[in-house]
Design a protein around this motif. Sequence first.
Motif, PDB file in Angstrom:
ATOM      1  N   MET A   4       0.822  -1.201   0.000  1.00 29.57           N
ATOM      2  CA  MET A   4       0.000   0.000   0.000  1.00 29.57           C
ATOM      3  C   MET A   4       0.861   1.258   0.000  1.00 29.57           C
ATOM      4  N   SER A   5       1.947   1.249   0.790  1.00 31.35           N
ATOM      5  CA  SER A   5       2.817   2.425   0.848  1.00 31.35           C
ATOM      6  C   SER A   5       3.485   2.684  -0.495  1.00 31.35           C
ATOM      7  N   ILE A   6       3.797   1.603  -1.240  1.00 30.65           N
ATOM      8  CA  ILE A   6       4.410   1.781  -2.566  1.00 30.65           C
ATOM      9  C   ILE A   6       3.427   2.443  -3.522  1.00 30.65           C
ATOM     10  N   LEU A   7       2.139   2.029  -3.486  1.00 35.47           N
ATOM     11  CA  LEU A   7       1.123   2.629  -4.351  1.00 35.47           C
ATOM     12  C   LEU A   7       0.945   4.109  -4.034  1.00 35.47           C
ATOM     13  N   GLN A  66       3.180   6.122  -2.731  1.00 37.11           N
ATOM     14  CA  GLN A  66       4.359   6.850  -3.206  1.00 37.11           C
ATOM     15  C   GLN A  66       4.324   7.054  -4.717  1.00 37.11           C
ATOM     16  N   TYR A  67       3.847   6.042  -5.460  1.00 36.47           N
ATOM     17  CA  TYR A  67       3.758   6.186  -6.907  1.00 36.47           C
ATOM     18  C   TYR A  67       2.729   7.260  -7.285  1.00 36.47           C
ATOM     19  N   VAL A  68       1.584   7.268  -6.602  1.00 36.27           N
ATOM     20  CA  VAL A  68       0.566   8.291  -6.894  1.00 36.27           C
ATOM     21  C   VAL A  68       1.112   9.683  -6.603  1.00 36.27           C
ATOM     22  N   THR A 105       4.253  10.587  -6.647  1.00 36.70           N
ATOM     23  CA  THR A 105       5.312  10.918  -7.603  1.00 36.70           C
ATOM     24  C   THR A 105       4.740  11.354  -8.951  1.00 36.70           C
ATOM     25  N   TYR A 106       3.720  10.652  -9.418  1.00 42.22           N
ATOM     26  CA  TYR A 106       3.162  10.925 -10.743  1.00 42.22           C
ATOM     27  C   TYR A 106       1.880  11.764 -10.687  1.00 42.22           C
ATOM     28  N   ALA A 107       1.651  12.452  -9.573  1.00 41.30           N
ATOM     29  CA  ALA A 107       0.457  13.290  -9.452  1.00 41.30           C
ATOM     30  C   ALA A 107       0.385  14.364 -10.540  1.00 41.30           C
ATOM     31  N   PRO A 108       1.483  15.082 -10.885  1.00 45.97           N
ATOM     32  CA  PRO A 108       1.375  16.087 -11.972  1.00 45.97           C
ATOM     33  C   PRO A 108       0.919  15.487 -13.294  1.00 45.97           C
ATOM     34  N   TRP A 109       1.378  14.291 -13.621  1.00 43.45           N
ATOM     35  CA  TRP A 109       0.952  13.664 -14.871  1.00 43.45           C
ATOM     36  C   TRP A 109      -0.525  13.268 -14.824  1.00 43.45           C
ATOM     37  N   ILE A 110      -0.977  12.833 -13.657  1.00 44.99           N
ATOM     38  CA  ILE A 110      -2.406  12.503 -13.535  1.00 44.99           C
ATOM     39  C   ILE A 110      -3.254  13.742 -13.735  1.00 44.99           C
ATOM     40  N   TYR A 111      -2.844  14.873 -13.121  1.00 47.00           N
ATOM     41  CA  TYR A 111      -3.581  16.124 -13.331  1.00 47.00           C
ATOM     42  C   TYR A 111      -3.562  16.521 -14.803  1.00 47.00           C
ATOM     43  N   PHE A 112      -2.437  16.328 -15.474  1.00 40.90           N
ATOM     44  CA  PHE A 112      -2.321  16.723 -16.878  1.00 40.90           C
ATOM     45  C   PHE A 112      -3.281  15.917 -17.749  1.00 40.90           C
ATOM     46  N   VAL A 113      -3.313  14.586 -17.540  1.00 46.23           N
ATOM     47  CA  VAL A 113      -4.199  13.734 -18.330  1.00 46.23           C
ATOM     48  C   VAL A 113      -5.662  14.079 -18.067  1.00 46.23           C
ATOM     49  N   CYS A 114      -6.006  14.306 -16.808  1.00 44.36           N
ATOM     50  CA  CYS A 114      -7.387  14.688 -16.480  1.00 44.36           C
ATOM     51  C   CYS A 114      -7.743  16.015 -17.127  1.00 44.36           C
ATOM     52  N   GLY A 115      -6.803  16.970 -17.167  1.00 39.42           N
ATOM     53  CA  GLY A 115      -7.075  18.259 -17.796  1.00 39.42           C
ATOM     54  C   GLY A 115      -7.312  18.122 -19.281  1.00 39.42           C
ATOM     55  N   VAL A 116      -6.516  17.264 -19.956  1.00 39.29           N
ATOM     56  CA  VAL A 116      -6.724  17.058 -21.392  1.00 39.29           C
ATOM     57  C   VAL A 116      -8.089  16.440 -21.665  1.00 39.29           C
ATOM     58  N   VAL A 117      -8.441  15.431 -20.853  1.00 34.70           N
ATOM     59  CA  VAL A 117      -9.759  14.802 -21.027  1.00 34.70           C
ATOM     60  C   VAL A 117     -10.878  15.807 -20.753  1.00 34.70           C
ATOM     61  N   ALA A 118     -10.710  16.675 -19.765  1.00 31.53           N
ATOM     62  CA  ALA A 118     -11.730  17.676 -19.456  1.00 31.53           C
ATOM     63  C   ALA A 118     -11.904  18.661 -20.610  1.00 31.53           C
ATOM     64  N   LEU A 119     -10.809  19.094 -21.233  1.00 30.08           N
ATOM     65  CA  LEU A 119     -10.907  20.000 -22.392  1.00 30.08           C
ATOM     66  C   LEU A 119     -11.651  19.337 -23.549  1.00 30.08           C
ATOM     67  N   TYR A 120     -11.360  18.046 -23.741  1.00 33.56           N
ATOM     68  CA  TYR A 120     -12.078  17.340 -24.808  1.00 33.56           C
ATOM     69  C   TYR A 120     -13.572  17.240 -24.502  1.00 33.56           C
ATOM     70  N   GLN A 121     -13.912  17.035 -23.229  1.00 30.74           N
ATOM     71  CA  GLN A 121     -15.328  16.962 -22.861  1.00 30.74           C
ATOM     72  C   GLN A 121     -16.021  18.311 -23.041  1.00 30.74           C
ATOM     73  N   PHE A 122     -15.308  19.424 -22.763  1.00 32.18           N
ATOM     74  CA  PHE A 122     -15.878  20.752 -23.044  1.00 32.18           C
ATOM     75  C   PHE A 122     -16.161  20.920 -24.534  1.00 32.18           C
ATOM     76  N   TYR A 123     -15.218  20.441 -25.346  1.00 27.84           N
ATOM     77  CA  TYR A 123     -15.416  20.532 -26.803  1.00 27.84           C
ATOM     78  C   TYR A 123     -16.618  19.696 -27.231  1.00 27.84           C
ATOM     79  N   SER A 150      -1.569  12.464  -2.410  1.00 21.27           N
ATOM     80  CA  SER A 150      -0.253  13.093  -2.515  1.00 21.27           C
ATOM     81  C   SER A 150       0.012  14.125  -1.426  1.00 21.27           C
ATOM     82  N   THR A 151      -1.000  14.507  -0.662  1.00 25.03           N
ATOM     83  CA  THR A 151      -0.790  15.500   0.396  1.00 25.03           C
ATOM     84  C   THR A 151      -1.023  14.901   1.786  1.00 25.03           C
ATOM     85  N   THR A 152      -2.216  14.426   2.040  1.00 31.14           N
ATOM     86  CA  THR A 152      -2.567  13.969   3.387  1.00 31.14           C
ATOM     87  C   THR A 152      -1.961  12.606   3.705  1.00 31.14           C
TER      88      THR A 152
END
Length: 248
Positions: free
Chosen positions: A1-4, A6-8, A10-28, A74-76
């Motif tokens: 569980m601790s490894i998962l 840590q991975y989340v 570490t890669y939190a900025p990429w997750i936000y980026f992918v979600c933002g791209v999908v959100a822009l496509y949904q707006f379109y 990634s914070t709490t």
Amino acid sequence: MSILIQYVATYAPWIYFVCGVVALYQFYRTWLVRAERRQAVFSLEREKAVRDLGNIFSTALILLLIMGSTYFTSTTLVKALEPAIQEAYSPSPVLAIVPTPTNTPLSVTPTPTSVPATVESLEPTVTVEVTPLPLPTATSAPLVQAPVCSDLNATIVRPGSNETVSGVISVVGTATHPNFQYYKIEYAPAGTNNFAYLAGDKNPVVNGFLADIDTNSLGNGAWTLQLVVVDQTGNYPKPCQVTILVEN
């Protein structure tokens, strides 16, 4: 569980980026569906537009749930688990076993007895020598300590040299470089150079968690672990090695 977690983190900025791209496509898509609904002539076309808007709304809720979970993890959660991780990574003090001196008893010397001269018959005097049994000598167990590595950019803190381990163990140390590319952990039977890949990562680590190793996959006996830090040119400093004893 601790490894998962840590991975989340570490890669939190990429997750936000992918979600933002999908959100822009949904707006379109929302803009296209609303235009189709205004131009729809038949009721079937309007119903299709309503279903498409419902799907877009469901996707938006899923994106919000993913982004919220990533932010909470990634914070709490990372801050909550940080003391436990540091305590697990802190090396245990090395205790040297000092043998306790033992006192060896001296041999017993019998005291001669004097017999009066008037005694006509003298009985023979029996001399008994008592030889003490040899006492067991205290031996000290091999010391468990961190291996000595020539390059501070590639060091292993735990497990220690000649440490007896079992089950899943965590490798702790430092893997970094000014031109860092990746690091890897290899293993081989002790006394050989037949190293094979075991684990690795593309993120540098300074005095922290490197990898989890299931010793059941190695088998009982002496094994050598090797940490290799590779730079952007494909070169690497002298690897850090540690020998462990697996007893499952």
